[in-house]
Motif scaffolding. Structure first.
Motif, mmCIF file in Angstrom:
data_model
loop_
_atom_site.group_PDB
_atom_site.id
_atom_site.type_symbol
_atom_site.label_atom_id
_atom_site.label_comp_id
_atom_site.label_asym_id
_atom_site.label_seq_id
_atom_site.Cartn_x
_atom_site.Cartn_y
_atom_site.Cartn_z
ATOM 1 N N CYS A 74 2.072 3.807 -9.999
ATOM 2 C CA CYS A 74 0.638 3.859 -10.828
ATOM 3 C C CYS A 74 0.817 3.545 -12.225
ATOM 4 O O CYS A 74 -0.260 3.733 -12.749
ATOM 5 C CB CYS A 74 -0.385 5.210 -10.443
ATOM 6 N N ALA A 90 -3.313 -0.401 -1.667
ATOM 7 C CA ALA A 90 -4.491 -0.102 -1.089
ATOM 8 C C ALA A 90 -4.945 -0.591 -0.044
ATOM 9 O O ALA A 90 -5.397 -0.151 1.211
ATOM 10 C CB ALA A 90 -5.549 -0.064 -2.180
ATOM 11 N N ASP A 94 -5.052 0.548 3.819
ATOM 12 C CA ASP A 94 -6.512 0.642 4.570
ATOM 13 C C ASP A 94 -6.620 -0.142 5.866
ATOM 14 O O ASP A 94 -7.069 0.411 6.774
ATOM 15 C CB ASP A 94 -7.552 -0.056 3.531
ATOM 16 N N PRO A 99 -2.143 6.733 4.843
ATOM 17 C CA PRO A 99 -2.514 7.344 3.391
ATOM 18 C C PRO A 99 -1.497 6.637 2.217
ATOM 19 O O PRO A 99 -0.353 6.288 2.469
ATOM 20 C CB PRO A 99 -2.035 8.774 3.608
ATOM 21 N N TYR A 101 -0.009 6.956 -1.292
ATOM 22 C CA TYR A 101 0.342 8.014 -2.325
ATOM 23 C C TYR A 101 0.660 7.289 -3.683
ATOM 24 O O TYR A 101 1.508 6.696 -3.574
ATOM 25 C CB TYR A 101 1.472 9.042 -2.045
ATOM 26 N N GLU A 208 -5.190 11.426 -3.316
ATOM 27 C CA GLU A 208 -6.415 11.029 -4.153
ATOM 28 C C GLU A 208 -6.450 9.650 -4.173
ATOM 29 O O GLU A 208 -5.404 8.804 -3.841
ATOM 30 C CB GLU A 208 -6.387 11.889 -5.385
ATOM 31 N N SER A 209 -7.457 9.114 -4.728
ATOM 32 C CA SER A 209 -7.805 7.621 -4.747
ATOM 33 C C SER A 209 -6.734 7.180 -5.727
ATOM 34 O O SER A 209 -6.455 8.079 -6.680
ATOM 35 C CB SER A 209 -8.858 7.444 -5.214
ATOM 36 N N LEU A 210 -6.197 6.112 -5.790
ATOM 37 C CA LEU A 210 -5.287 5.513 -6.555
ATOM 38 C C LEU A 210 -5.817 5.142 -7.831
ATOM 39 O O LEU A 210 -6.903 4.340 -8.015
ATOM 40 C CB LEU A 210 -4.512 4.140 -5.824
ATOM 41 N N VAL A 211 -5.364 5.915 -8.974
ATOM 42 C CA VAL A 211 -5.810 5.538 -10.216
ATOM 43 C C VAL A 211 -4.708 4.952 -11.260
ATOM 44 O O VAL A 211 -3.664 5.571 -11.150
ATOM 45 C CB VAL A 211 -6.331 6.753 -10.763
#
Length: 232
Positions: A74, A90, A94, A99, A101, A208-211
């Protein structure tokens, strides 16, 4: 996850000028790389990544349906390149119901160093942030104790002084006053990415959502509309 507790993961990183991807297995805390690609070409991240993913899946002999997770760096990294890896990870996760990470890309480099040299105590990871700045983080015994941050090299010198090993961009390692070791990684690796994700995976955490870690605003910003005059 197989009956033996082995998880197969796809690893991706585009936080640097290199496009990195590969397939690895995680068994407990042990990581084994089955296939990996790293191509330095900052202008073709999007073009290269999908092709390289196909190559590593074929080389590893792991089918898409045999994957248990996606691991993606990230950042920190530049806006344009970083979003290619995150968007691809993502979308891939999806589509397969996996998942995804997210890990700090500097952590991945540090994890590779510690994997190669378990006895090393302190590590600094330095990468190119452009604008005459660097991204940096410091690690003690495998744990990040400072960063990730972005700053001018002169402001980082004191923060990383005295470390045992410096990894990352050679030119920027020198810029902060550290010695370049050609035996350490300059960009994230598949082993490092997977290893950085092991604690979350082993704990069974729901990611958690990828940020993205930009650490500063992108160069391109939306132009503000001129204020509308209020009629009298």
């Amino acid at each position: 996850m197989t009956d033996t507790g082995t998880m197969r993961v796809l690893a991706i990183d585009t936080a640097t000028d290199s496009v990195v991807t590969g397939v690895a297995t995680i068994t407990g805390e042990d990581v084994t790389v089955l296939a990996a690609r790293s191509v330095a070409d900052h202008r073709r991240h999007a073009e290269l990544l999908t092709t390289l993913i196909g190559e590593v899946l074929e080389e590893s002999g792991v089918g898409r349906t045999e994957l248990a997770a996606v691991v993606v760096g990230c950042g920190p990294g530049p806006f344009t390149g970083l979003r290619v890896g995150l968007a691809t990870a993502a979308a891939f996760a999806d589509a397969l119901g996996l998942p995804a990470y997210g890990v700090c890309s500097l952590d991945a480099i540090a994890a590779q160093v510690r994997g190669d040299r378990p006895s090393v105590g302190s590590v600094a990871v330095i990468s190119d942030a452009r604008r005459r700045e660097v991204y940096w983080a410091r690690y003690e015994n495998g744990t990040r104790v400072a960063g990730p941050q972005v700053a001018a090299p002169a402001a980082v010198t004191g923060e990383v002084a005295g470390v045992d090993v410096a990894a990352g961009s050679p030119a920027h390692i020198e810029a902060v006053g550290l010695t370049v070791d050609e035996q350490v990684p300059s960009v994230p690796t598949v082993f490092g990415l997977a290893t950085a994700a092991v604690p979350a995976i082993a704990a069974g955490e729901v990611p958690e959502s990828l940020v993205p870690l930009y650490l500063r605003r992108p160069d391109a910003v939306e132009r503000q509309r001129p204020a509308t005059a209020v009629p009298r």
